[in-house]
Design a protein around this motif. Structure first.
Motif, PDB file in Angstrom:
ATOM      1  N   UNK A 152      -6.534  -3.636  -4.840  1.00 22.14           N
ATOM      2  CA  UNK A 152      -5.883  -4.646  -4.001  1.00 22.14           C
ATOM      3  C   UNK A 152      -6.867  -5.747  -3.622  1.00 22.14           C
ATOM      4  N   UNK A 153      -8.091  -5.377  -3.267  1.00 24.35           N
ATOM      5  CA  UNK A 153      -9.102  -6.376  -2.924  1.00 24.35           C
ATOM      6  C   UNK A 153      -9.470  -7.228  -4.139  1.00 24.35           C
ATOM      7  N   UNK A 154      -9.624  -6.601  -5.287  1.00 20.24           N
ATOM      8  CA  UNK A 154      -9.953  -7.346  -6.500  1.00 20.24           C
ATOM      9  C   UNK A 154      -8.801  -8.238  -6.947  1.00 20.24           C
ATOM     10  N   UNK A 155      -7.582  -7.861  -6.580  1.00 22.85           N
ATOM     11  CA  UNK A 155      -6.440  -8.700  -6.948  1.00 22.85           C
ATOM     12  C   UNK A 155      -6.492 -10.051  -6.240  1.00 22.85           C
ATOM     13  N   UNK A 156      -7.244 -10.119  -5.143  1.00 27.53           N
ATOM     14  CA  UNK A 156      -7.453 -11.406  -4.475  1.00 27.53           C
ATOM     15  C   UNK A 156      -8.182 -12.387  -5.383  1.00 27.53           C
TER      16      UNK A 156
END
Length: 189
Positions: A152-156
């Motif tokens: 989820x963080x990397x999807x930023x």
């Protein structure tokens, strides 16, 4: 009674969905999303407004359905890549390129508008999580406590990349390179 555009009802519906997607792309080139109405979409596609409501109860529902349909080829490509037997880093590099290339399509960029609908690409997120888990199990990626949160963080990073490409499609190559660098730096040993 409305005229059927295709040889069958199924073909007719596919033609209408294609026309709706094209209408949205054209309208987005002419005006802001919030200024587009169901009336504009109906007029552009040549559908009666009441017929348009068969495809979405309102503009938000119609856009959600359109982004899901427009994203199907991308989801299929990501799934095939994620499930290959190549190393995890190579699969991740390819997935990044596939997803960012897809966001050159204005119809897919709609999922990133402020207050947008739920992300229609949950399948992509699930495939990426599986690649990360596989990379950890193979010792290619470092251990993370919460794979879902990490993805989820990397999807930023991907969202920022997609927004950049939406503003400047010629930035695709540079943006893809930067996204690969940042994401893999967060995962690899």
């Amino acid at each position: 009674m409305p005229r059927i555009r295709g040889a069958s009802i199924g073909e007719h519906h596919e033609m209408v969905w294609d026309g709706l997607a094209q209408a949205i792309r054209e309208l987005l080139g002419e005006r802001d999303y919030d200024a587009i109405t169901m009336g504009h979409i109906a007029e552009r596609t040549g559908l009666a407004r009441n017929t348009l409501y068969n495809y979405g109860r309102d503009k938000s529902a119609l856009i959600l359905a359109l982004t899901e349909r427009a994203g199907r080829p991308t989801v299929a490509q990501v799934a095939a890549t994620a499930r290959s037997d190549r190393n995890a880093a190579d699969r991740m590099r390819e997935i990044i390129a596939i997803v960012l290339e897809a966001f050159r399509d204005p119809a897919l960029q709609l999922m990133f508008r402020p207050g947008s609908l739920p992300n229609p690409f949950h399948a992509i997120v699930a495939e990426v999580e599986n690649v990360v888990r596989d990379g950890i199990a193979r010792g290619e990626f470092h251990q993370v406590a919460d794979v879902s949160l990490a993805v989820e963080l990397l999807s930023g990073v991907m969202r920022a990349g997609a927004e950049r490409i939406g503003r400047d499609p010629s930035a695709l190559a540079a943006t893809t390179g930067a996204a690969r660098e940042i994401i893999l730096a967060g995962l690899t040993r």
